[in-house]
Design a protein around this motif. Structure first.
Motif, PDB file in Angstrom:
ATOM      1  N   ILE A 229      -5.457   0.050   3.208  1.00 23.62           N
ATOM      2  CA  ILE A 229      -5.893   0.140   1.815  1.00 23.62           C
ATOM      3  C   ILE A 229      -6.848   1.311   1.612  1.00 23.62           C
ATOM      4  O   ILE A 229      -6.955   1.868   0.519  1.00 23.62           O
TER       5      ILE A 229
ATOM      6  N   ARG B  68      -9.689  11.100  -7.759  1.00 24.87           N
ATOM      7  CA  ARG B  68      -9.065  11.120  -6.432  1.00 24.87           C
ATOM      8  C   ARG B  68      -9.802  12.055  -5.478  1.00 24.87           C
ATOM      9  O   ARG B  68      -9.985  11.727  -4.293  1.00 24.87           O
TER      10      ARG B  68
ATOM     11  N   LEU C  12      -1.177   5.499 -11.066  1.00 29.58           N
ATOM     12  CA  LEU C  12      -2.101   4.668 -10.287  1.00 29.58           C
ATOM     13  C   LEU C  12      -3.487   5.286 -10.336  1.00 29.58           C
ATOM     14  O   LEU C  12      -3.704   6.378  -9.820  1.00 29.58           O
TER      15      LEU C  12
ATOM     16  N   LEU D 249       2.246   1.834  -3.428  1.00 31.30           N
ATOM     17  CA  LEU D 249       1.216   2.375  -4.313  1.00 31.30           C
ATOM     18  C   LEU D 249       0.948   3.847  -4.010  1.00 31.30           C
ATOM     19  O   LEU D 249       0.787   4.664  -4.923  1.00 31.30           O
ATOM     20  N   ALA D 250       0.888   4.175  -2.737  1.00 31.88           N
ATOM     21  CA  ALA D 250       0.588   5.557  -2.340  1.00 31.88           C
ATOM     22  C   ALA D 250       1.653   6.533  -2.828  1.00 31.88           C
ATOM     23  O   ALA D 250       1.374   7.716  -3.025  1.00 31.88           O
TER      24      ALA D 250
ATOM     25  N   LEU E 239      -7.277   0.175  -8.032  1.00 22.59           N
ATOM     26  CA  LEU E 239      -6.667  -1.044  -7.501  1.00 22.59           C
ATOM     27  C   LEU E 239      -7.700  -2.152  -7.418  1.00 22.59           C
ATOM     28  O   LEU E 239      -8.833  -1.925  -6.975  1.00 22.59           O
TER      29      LEU E 239
ATOM     30  N   VAL F 144       0.836  -1.201   0.000  1.00 26.62           N
ATOM     31  CA  VAL F 144       0.000   0.000   0.000  1.00 26.62           C
ATOM     32  C   VAL F 144       0.868   1.248   0.000  1.00 26.62           C
ATOM     33  O   VAL F 144       0.609   2.215  -0.722  1.00 26.62           O
TER      34      VAL F 144
ATOM     35  N   SER G 280      -6.429   4.178   2.737  1.00 26.08           N
ATOM     36  CA  SER G 280      -5.669   5.426   2.600  1.00 26.08           C
ATOM     37  C   SER G 280      -5.306   5.713   1.156  1.00 26.08           C
ATOM     38  O   SER G 280      -4.882   6.831   0.834  1.00 26.08           O
ATOM     39  N   LEU G 281      -5.450   4.728   0.280  1.00 28.89           N
ATOM     40  CA  LEU G 281      -5.139   4.955  -1.131  1.00 28.89           C
ATOM     41  C   LEU G 281      -6.179   5.887  -1.745  1.00 28.89           C
ATOM     42  O   LEU G 281      -7.386   5.659  -1.596  1.00 28.89           O
TER      43      LEU G 281
ATOM     44  N   VAL H 242     -10.953   1.202  -4.883  1.00 31.11           N
ATOM     45  CA  VAL H 242     -10.501  -0.164  -4.641  1.00 31.11           C
ATOM     46  C   VAL H 242     -11.657  -1.102  -4.961  1.00 31.11           C
ATOM     47  O   VAL H 242     -12.774  -0.930  -4.453  1.00 31.11           O
TER      48      VAL H 242
END
Length: 298
Positions: A134, A249, A88, A80-81, A91, A77, A136-137, A141
């Protein structure tokens, strides 16, 4: 839809070496194989789609969740962040082998019965936060529930923004059948996603749903044939990836805002509830019954 081509994304050397040291210390066999895989999705022409796939990788244990799995999960994670927004965009989370995740590892649960309650509260909070990292991404998701998602495994799926399941997948928040208070956000995500009546029914009874039943109740977005779960999830992720990364986002932050405000309180209550459960005779009977392959006698 064509099945996506998945290409392994190499972990950063510093992260990989840290994980190797952790598992060596923990006495895990993860030195030879990753407990969690992270792969980049590529379009048929070879271009990266902006979608990544994270796979729980303990197929011989039905992807049961442990502290070691959680550490590797959180490390991915973090990788990814750190990626730029255009790299990205979404996910997909799934499981290797026949299961999504069978939930908490039994050895981990047995260890909790021998640990003081005040320590277990802190241990469980840390356990939850490894996997709920997860959230926090800043991208959507999608859980691709390819097989059984039980207990903590079901809760991990519920923490995702969207869910697609195999028609014959078994989904259950079966904590009470084990003598355990629900955890990992179950009492937060389930009422908010399903409404209090459906959530209460599933939590109080611990009943098992098929993927088809879960789709009818709104637990999952859709139920498809098992071999189509990942392709459908990737197709949805790729569709999202076509949109403005900055707008998506920002939308993720807005849609999760209330969750972020309320989740912490629920996790504290769940950790305390589970700490009390670990000290109870009911949980020991539940674990003993599983080992003996018989119904518990509460």
């Amino acid at each position: 839809m064509q099945r996506a081509s998945l290409r392994l994304r190499h972990a950063r050397p510093s992260c990989a070496s840290a994980l190797a040291r952790f598992y060596s210390t923990a006495g895990s066999s993860a030195n030879s194989e990753q407990l969690v895989r992270l792969e980049a999705d590529h379009l048929p022409d070879g271009r990266p789609s902006g979608v990544y796939v994270m796979t729980l990788n303990r197929p011989d244990k039905f992807n049961a969740l442990t502290e070691a799995v959680g550490e590797e999960f959180r490390a991915h994670v973090a990788d990814l962040a750190a990626m730029p927004p255009r790299s990205l965009r979404s996910l997909v989370l799934t499981g290797a082998g026949p299961a999504f995740s069978a939930g908490g590892d039994l050895d981990f649960l047995w260890a909790r019965t021998k640990t003081p309650a005040e320590d277990n509260t802190e241990i469980m909070l840390k356990f939850y936060k490894r996997f709920l990292s997860i959230r926090s991404l800043p991208v959507p998701v999608i859980a691709a529930i390819n097989g059984p998602a039980v207990g903590a495994g079901f809760c991990l799926a519920m923490s995702s923004d969207l869910r697609i399941a195999a028609k014959d997948a078994k989904l259950s928040a079966n904590f009470v059948k084990l003598g355990l208070h629900p955890g990992l956000g179950a009492t937060h995500y389930m009422p908010r996603s399903l409404g209090p009546q459906v959530a209460n029914r599933l939590l109080f009874t611990g009943e098992t749903l098929t993927g088809d039943e879960a789709a009818r109740l709104g637990v999952v977005l859709e139920a498809v044939e098992k071999n189509q779960v990942l392709p459908h999830a990737l197709n949805l992720a790729r569709t999202i990836a076509l949109n403005s990364p900055s707008a998506v986002r920002l939308l993720v932050r807005t849609l999760r805002y209330d969750d972020d405000v309320q989740l912490e309180r629920a996790l504290l209550r769940e950790a305390d509830g589970q700490a009390h459960s670990y000290a109870s005779a009911d949980l020991q009977e539940g674990l003993t019954a599983i080992k003996a392959k018989r119904p518990p006698t509460f």
